[in-house]
Design an enzyme around this catalytic site. Structure first.
Site: not given
Length: 342
Positions: A12, A58
């Site tokens: 992020t 992920s």
């Protein structure tokens, strides 16, 4: 001048919003640096290694852990510390894995990231990055690093990497270590807890074991779990290890079918590790009959390990002792990097 290697993997912290879809996507690392003029005031030589392309956390897996371990190995002699920018979702897994792969670590390896991208006005990324670099630079009165281990720094907390877990998907205080104190609290001043920090053998070289064996699995017990589900898990082809998340202090149903399936798995040299579904506390398989039943089958206690530490430690040991399940069991029952309480 102190030399810090900043390794940008993605996450992020380096993302921007796609104008067409509105979704966050990785940007080039130069965008992140442009958003951080504070970097010019750091009294260290900060060099950058960028994953290209950057990856979403992920997508992090054992091959990327091996890559990170190799980067640190190759730059170990020329740098004083390492800061890894990483997505939060799998950060605790990566920190745990590196703690086992980098044995006798004598320099800081600090993972950090953010909950909001660097270009957002209220981002937590700037403080996390700057403080992580300062922590990686910190030395004691003898000139030795204050935190010579793999850590996670987030929102004022420096945590042992293999004791940390993500606790919040939205708040800035995203990580904690429930079974171990913080290594340092970063407020106006740094408050180090030196007696909780690992002490390496300073005169010994680092040993890097970059290989991981991914043929392990994690599964959680729940009321009503069916034999077909457990059978499918335990009969997975090539399975080497299982992290079984049990109830409370390490308890499981005493169904005859479950006992038999677990016994058969242990007999096939599958290493089964028992950890609790509780966030804090420890597995004690001598406390209740249901736990003692697991112990009698040859199932190992994970003590107060996190699931992240248990599964990455098992992957690490299965790679080193690939043909020796007894050695895997033996080393699972001793702390390798402070991952559980003795």
């Amino acid at each position: 001048m102190t030399r810090i290697l900043l390794i940008y993997t993605g996450g992020t912290i380096g993302m921007g919003r796609n104008e067409l879809t509105g979704a966050l996507e990785p940007l080039d690392f130069n965008h992140l640096l442009e958003a951080m003029p504070e970097m010019r005031h750091i009294r260290a030589q900060v060099e950058v290694y960028q994953f290209n392309p950057a990856i979403d956390s992920s997508d992090m897996d054992h091959t990327q852990w091996e890559r990170l371990a190799a980067i640190i190995r190759d730059n170990y002699d020329t740098h004083d510390g390492f800061v890894i920018l990483h997505g939060t979702d799998t950060m605790a897994y990566t920190a745990s894995a590196l703690s086992f792969m980098l044995q006798n670590l004598t320099k800081p390896v600090i993972l950090t990231g953010s909950q909001l991208p660097m270009g957002v006005l209220r981002t937590d990324g700037k403080e996390n990055v700057v403080t992580s670099i300062e922590l990686a630079m910190a030395c004691d009165s003898q000139g030795r690093p204050r935190v010579p281990e793999v850590c996670i720094y987030f929102s004022g907390r420096l945590l042992r990497g293999n004791r940390a877990t993500k606790i919040n998907a939205d708040g800035f205080v995203a990580f904690d270590s429930f079974n171990y104190p913080h290594l340092c609290d970063a407020g106006v001043d740094f408050r180090f807890r030196d007696h909780h920090i690992l002490k390496p053998q300073w005169d010994k070289p680092i040993k890097v074991h970059a290989e991981m064996n991914p043929h392990v699995i994690v599964f959680s017990l729940f009321p009503g779990i069916q034999p077909c589900v457990v059978r499918q898990i335990l009969s997975t082809p090539g399975l080497r290890g299982v992290v079984m998340r049990t109830y409370g202090s390490g308890n499981a149903p005493q169904y005859e079918w479950m006992t038999q399936m677990l016994a058969d798995a242990v007999a096939r040299d599958v290493v089964v590790v028992n950890i609790s579904q509780c966030l804090s506390g420890t597995v004690s398989m001598d406390r209740y009959d249901s736990g003692f039943n697991l112990k009698s089958l040859g199932i190992i206690s994970g003590v107060d390990s996190t699931v992240e530490a248990a599964v990455t430690k098992l992957m690490h040991l299965c790679a080193i002792y690939s043909d020796n399940p007894e050695a895997i069991r033996s080393h699972m029952q001793r702390p390798l990097a402070g991952e559980y309480s003795v």
